[in-house]
Design a protein around this motif. Structure first.
Motif, PDB file in Angstrom:
ATOM      1  N   GLY A  44       0.688  -0.993   0.313  1.00 41.93           N
ATOM      2  CA  GLY A  44      -0.306  -0.133   0.255  1.00 41.93           C
ATOM      3  C   GLY A  44       0.591   0.820   0.102  1.00 41.93           C
ATOM      4  N   ASP A  45       2.203   1.599  -0.166  1.00 38.02           N
ATOM      5  CA  ASP A  45       3.354   2.413  -0.146  1.00 38.02           C
ATOM      6  C   ASP A  45       3.125   2.484  -1.455  1.00 38.02           C
ATOM      7  OD1 ASP A  45       4.556   4.759   0.413  1.00 38.02           O
ATOM      8  OD2 ASP A  45       5.929   3.273   2.349  1.00 38.02           O
ATOM      9  N   ASP A  46       2.684   3.746  -1.643  1.00 40.23           N
ATOM     10  CA  ASP A  46       3.223   4.463  -3.259  1.00 40.23           C
ATOM     11  C   ASP A  46       4.767   4.511  -3.290  1.00 40.23           C
ATOM     12  OD1 ASP A  46       0.866   3.609  -4.262  1.00 40.23           O
ATOM     13  OD2 ASP A  46       0.381   6.251  -3.539  1.00 40.23           O
ATOM     14  N   ALA A  47       5.245   4.785  -2.041  1.00 39.55           N
ATOM     15  CA  ALA A  47       6.959   4.869  -2.447  1.00 39.55           C
ATOM     16  C   ALA A  47       7.688   3.618  -2.496  1.00 39.55           C
ATOM     17  CB  ALA A  47       7.395   5.552  -0.964  1.00 39.55           C
ATOM     18  N   VAL A  48       7.092   2.772  -2.539  1.00 38.72           N
ATOM     19  CA  VAL A  48       8.257   1.410  -2.716  1.00 38.72           C
ATOM     20  C   VAL A  48       7.590   1.155  -3.506  1.00 38.72           C
ATOM     21  CG1 VAL A  48       7.621  -0.723  -1.762  1.00 38.72           C
ATOM     22  CG2 VAL A  48       7.786   0.665  -0.192  1.00 38.72           C
ATOM     23  N   ARG A  49       8.209   0.855  -5.019  1.00 39.53           N
ATOM     24  CA  ARG A  49       8.286  -0.108  -6.235  1.00 39.53           C
ATOM     25  C   ARG A  49       8.576  -1.147  -6.826  1.00 39.53           C
ATOM     26  NH1 ARG A  49      11.755   5.103  -8.811  1.00 39.53           N
ATOM     27  NH2 ARG A  49      11.603   3.494 -10.710  1.00 39.53           N
ATOM     28  N   ALA A  50       9.351  -1.839  -5.282  1.00 39.43           N
ATOM     29  CA  ALA A  50       9.837  -3.408  -5.272  1.00 39.43           C
ATOM     30  C   ALA A  50       9.996  -3.631  -3.591  1.00 39.43           C
ATOM     31  CB  ALA A  50      11.609  -3.127  -6.174  1.00 39.43           C
ATOM     32  N   VAL A  51       9.914  -4.780  -3.765  1.00 36.56           N
ATOM     33  CA  VAL A  51       9.925  -5.297  -2.626  1.00 36.56           C
ATOM     34  C   VAL A  51      10.910  -6.654  -2.613  1.00 36.56           C
ATOM     35  CG1 VAL A  51       8.214  -6.657  -0.953  1.00 36.56           C
ATOM     36  CG2 VAL A  51       7.794  -5.190  -2.037  1.00 36.56           C
ATOM     37  N   LEU A  52      11.718  -6.534  -1.532  1.00 37.26           N
ATOM     38  CA  LEU A  52      12.779  -7.870  -1.485  1.00 37.26           C
ATOM     39  C   LEU A  52      11.628  -8.508  -0.044  1.00 37.26           C
ATOM     40  CD1 LEU A  52      15.076 -10.316  -1.421  1.00 37.26           C
ATOM     41  CD2 LEU A  52      16.793  -7.748  -1.336  1.00 37.26           C
ATOM     42  N   LEU A  53      11.371  -9.529  -0.299  1.00 33.84           N
ATOM     43  CA  LEU A  53      10.979 -10.924   1.307  1.00 33.84           C
ATOM     44  C   LEU A  53      11.908 -11.516   1.139  1.00 33.84           C
ATOM     45  CD1 LEU A  53       9.687 -11.951   2.741  1.00 33.84           C
ATOM     46  CD2 LEU A  53       8.877 -13.405   1.081  1.00 33.84           C
ATOM     47  N   THR A  54      13.387 -11.813   2.495  1.00 31.51           N
ATOM     48  CA  THR A  54      14.261 -13.062   2.404  1.00 31.51           C
ATOM     49  C   THR A  54      13.844 -13.144   4.062  1.00 31.51           C
ATOM     50  OG1 THR A  54      16.633 -13.153   2.210  1.00 31.51           O
ATOM     51  CG2 THR A  54      15.808 -10.972   2.991  1.00 31.51           C
ATOM     52  N   SER A  55      14.949 -13.241   4.705  1.00 27.61           N
ATOM     53  CA  SER A  55      15.089 -14.261   6.114  1.00 27.61           C
ATOM     54  C   SER A  55      16.557 -14.144   5.939  1.00 27.61           C
ATOM     55  CB  SER A  55      14.484 -15.955   6.037  1.00 27.61           C
ATOM     56  OG  SER A  55      13.646 -15.570   5.284  1.00 27.61           O
ATOM     57  N   ALA A  56      16.476 -13.995   7.690  1.00 29.62           N
ATOM     58  CA  ALA A  56      17.583 -14.009   8.537  1.00 29.62           C
ATOM     59  C   ALA A  56      18.514 -15.667   8.494  1.00 29.62           C
ATOM     60  CB  ALA A  56      17.819 -13.569  10.336  1.00 29.62           C
ATOM     61  N   GLY A  57      19.972 -15.663   9.043  1.00 27.72           N
ATOM     62  CA  GLY A  57      20.669 -16.754   9.206  1.00 27.72           C
ATOM     63  C   GLY A  57      20.692 -17.658   7.921  1.00 27.72           C
ATOM     64  N   GLU A  58      21.338 -18.148   7.516  1.00 26.70           N
ATOM     65  CA  GLU A  58      22.099 -19.358   6.214  1.00 26.70           C
ATOM     66  C   GLU A  58      21.151 -20.633   6.320  1.00 26.70           C
ATOM     67  OE1 GLU A  58      26.483 -19.761   6.717  1.00 26.70           O
ATOM     68  OE2 GLU A  58      26.359 -17.483   6.817  1.00 26.70           O
ATOM     69  N   ARG A  59      20.678 -20.955   7.027  1.00 28.38           N
ATOM     70  CA  ARG A  59      20.116 -22.590   7.261  1.00 28.38           C
ATOM     71  C   ARG A  59      19.054 -22.362   6.891  1.00 28.38           C
ATOM     72  NH1 ARG A  59      19.815 -24.149  13.050  1.00 28.38           N
ATOM     73  NH2 ARG A  59      18.384 -26.064  12.157  1.00 28.38           N
ATOM     74  N   ALA A  60      17.809 -21.737   6.881  1.00 25.27           N
ATOM     75  CA  ALA A  60      16.127 -22.223   6.110  1.00 25.27           C
ATOM     76  C   ALA A  60      16.129 -20.836   5.820  1.00 25.27           C
ATOM     77  CB  ALA A  60      16.035 -22.281   7.481  1.00 25.27           C
ATOM     78  N   PHE A  61      15.381 -20.354   4.726  1.00 26.25           N
ATOM     79  CA  PHE A  61      14.180 -19.191   4.330  1.00 26.25           C
ATOM     80  C   PHE A  61      13.184 -19.507   4.795  1.00 26.25           C
ATOM     81  CE2 PHE A  61      10.644 -17.854   1.771  1.00 26.25           C
ATOM     82  CZ  PHE A  61      11.014 -16.438   1.271  1.00 26.25           C
ATOM     83  N   CYS A  62      12.736 -20.124   5.425  1.00 31.60           N
ATOM     84  CA  CYS A  62      11.324 -20.306   6.240  1.00 31.60           C
ATOM     85  C   CYS A  62      11.133 -21.533   5.973  1.00 31.60           C
ATOM     86  CB  CYS A  62      10.134 -19.820   5.137  1.00 31.60           C
ATOM     87  SG  CYS A  62       8.843 -19.974   6.521  1.00 31.60           S
ATOM     88  N   VAL A  63      10.513 -22.492   6.972  1.00 34.75           N
ATOM     89  CA  VAL A  63      10.415 -24.204   6.803  1.00 34.75           C
ATOM     90  C   VAL A  63       8.721 -24.278   7.494  1.00 34.75           C
ATOM     91  CG1 VAL A  63      12.560 -24.483   7.495  1.00 34.75           C
ATOM     92  CG2 VAL A  63      10.992 -24.233   9.624  1.00 34.75           C
ATOM     93  N   GLY A  64       7.941 -23.248   7.585  1.00 34.03           N
ATOM     94  CA  GLY A  64       6.376 -22.991   7.033  1.00 34.03           C
ATOM     95  C   GLY A  64       6.506 -22.873   8.684  1.00 34.03           C
ATOM     96  N   GLN A  65       4.890 -23.847   9.344  1.00 33.33           N
ATOM     97  CA  GLN A  65       4.615 -23.360  10.032  1.00 33.33           C
ATOM     98  C   GLN A  65       5.189 -23.963  11.247  1.00 33.33           C
ATOM     99  OE1 GLN A  65       1.579 -22.633  10.414  1.00 33.33           O
ATOM    100  NE2 GLN A  65       0.750 -22.963  13.167  1.00 33.33           N
ATOM    101  N   ASP A  66       5.332 -23.170  12.485  1.00 28.27           N
ATOM    102  CA  ASP A  66       6.119 -23.883  13.958  1.00 28.27           C
ATOM    103  C   ASP A  66       5.050 -24.857  14.349  1.00 28.27           C
ATOM    104  OD1 ASP A  66       6.768 -23.247  15.876  1.00 28.27           O
ATOM    105  OD2 ASP A  66       7.413 -21.600  16.524  1.00 28.27           O
ATOM    106  N   LEU A  67       5.873 -26.405  14.549  1.00 24.69           N
ATOM    107  CA  LEU A  67       4.578 -26.873  14.335  1.00 24.69           C
ATOM    108  C   LEU A  67       5.244 -27.302  16.170  1.00 24.69           C
ATOM    109  CD1 LEU A  67       5.353 -29.854  11.987  1.00 24.69           C
ATOM    110  CD2 LEU A  67       4.000 -28.084  12.102  1.00 24.69           C
ATOM    111  N   LYS A  68       6.045 -26.965  16.692  1.00 29.42           N
ATOM    112  CA  LYS A  68       6.258 -26.003  18.218  1.00 29.42           C
ATOM    113  C   LYS A  68       4.889 -25.857  18.641  1.00 29.42           C
ATOM    114  CE  LYS A  68      10.715 -27.142  18.581  1.00 29.42           C
ATOM    115  NZ  LYS A  68      12.475 -27.019  19.775  1.00 29.42           N
ATOM    116  N   GLU A  69       4.621 -24.820  18.504  1.00 28.24           N
ATOM    117  CA  GLU A  69       3.429 -23.502  18.419  1.00 28.24           C
ATOM    118  C   GLU A  69       2.146 -24.653  18.622  1.00 28.24           C
ATOM    119  OE1 GLU A  69       2.564 -19.273  18.678  1.00 28.24           O
ATOM    120  OE2 GLU A  69       1.906 -20.058  16.460  1.00 28.24           O
ATOM    121  N   HIS A  70       1.744 -25.465  17.156  1.00 27.11           N
ATOM    122  CA  HIS A  70       0.863 -25.857  16.525  1.00 27.11           C
ATOM    123  C   HIS A  70       0.190 -26.967  17.556  1.00 27.11           C
ATOM    124  CE1 HIS A  70      -2.006 -26.802  13.159  1.00 27.11           C
ATOM    125  NE2 HIS A  70      -1.887 -28.216  12.761  1.00 27.11           N
TER     126      HIS A  70
END
Length: 263
Positions: A44-70
């Motif tokens: 929704g921000d007109d000042a944003v013209r592109a988005v970079l989605l990434t993650s911290a660390g080196e092991r995982a981008f994202c392993v999905g649902q937190d199964l421990k919480e689930h």
């Protein structure tokens, strides 16, 4: 915004970083809420013209649902445990796929389940050579979510998508590149820099044209050729009326590099 998701805007580029490296960037409720808010803010921000989605660390981008919480929520007898699809995943995926600006995923490690879905919701994926992808859902007796039943067949074809969903396995980076899941494969140590380079190039580009390209490709997958031709006419008219088109034409004639305004 929770510190499990970092959000920064600089020179037209919004960088969204899932920040739970100690949990392989698994998505607990707090992280899903923060991610939804960040993606919607960028959309929704007109000042944003592109988005970079990434993650911290080196092991995982994202392993999905937190199964421990689930598991904890299931043990409590929560009746709303699966409402996360409607409340979190669906809004995130819709914002990523529908925003009128390009989204780059910098996949630094394993992308599984909803993490795979998030990567596929991006328009362009820069992938570390140590990364891997796994649908995961059937392995925990669940069906696809996070848009993956829509995005995966469009990337790899319906037959291969069925195979990957019914028989989950880890797709290594090279195979992901060959299947078209990865658009660009880079050494792990260069992932963040290369992903940001790609995203910044898009942030400096003709935003109206990029939005039209994104819309026309999505439209064409579910409409006839005749309908798609009409949509192309509509979108080309819009792009042709943009300031960036005029800038591009002048720059071409004058043999100069265009400096786009994003409008």
């Amino acid at each position: 915004m929770a510190d499990t998701v970092l959000y920064e805007v600089s020179d037209g580029l919004a960088t969204i970083t899932i920040n739970r490296p100690e949990a392989m960037n698994a998505l607990n409720i707090a992280t899903k809420v923060a991610l939804r808010d960040a993606v919607q803010a960028a959309a929704g921000d007109d000042a944003v013209r592109a988005v970079l989605l990434t993650s911290a660390g080196e092991r995982a981008f994202c392993v999905g649902q937190d199964l421990k919480e689930h598991i904890g929520l299931l043990a409590e007898g929560s009746t709303s445990v699966m409402s996360t699809v409607k409340e979190h995943y669906n809004p995130v995926v819709r914002a990523l796929t529908e925003m009128p600006k390009p989204v780059v995923a910098g996949v630094n490690g394993v992308a599984a389940g909803a993490g795979f879905g998030l990567a596929l919701a991006a328009d362009y994926r820069v992938v570390a050579d140590t990364a891997g992808f796994n649908t995961s859902f059937a392995g925990v007796a669940l069906t696809a979510d996070s848009g993956i039943s829509w995005t995966l067949p469009r990337v790899v074809g319906p037959g291969r998508a069925a195979d990957l969903l019914l028989f989950p396995r880890t797709i290594k980076a090279q195979e992901a590149y060959e299947l078209g899941i990865a658009n660009r494969l880079v050494p792990a140590g260069e992932l963040r820099g290369e992903a940001e380079k790609v995203a910044r190039a898009l942030a400096e580009g003709p935003t109206v044209a990029y939005a039209a390209i994104k819309e026309s490709v999505a439209f064409g997958f579910s409409h006839s050729l005749a309908e798609t031709l009409e949509k192309e006419d509509e979108l080309q008219t819009r792009a042709g009326a943009s300031e960036d088109h005029a800038i591009a034409v002048r720059a071409f004639v004058n043999k100069e590099q265009p400096k786009y305004l994003g409008r």
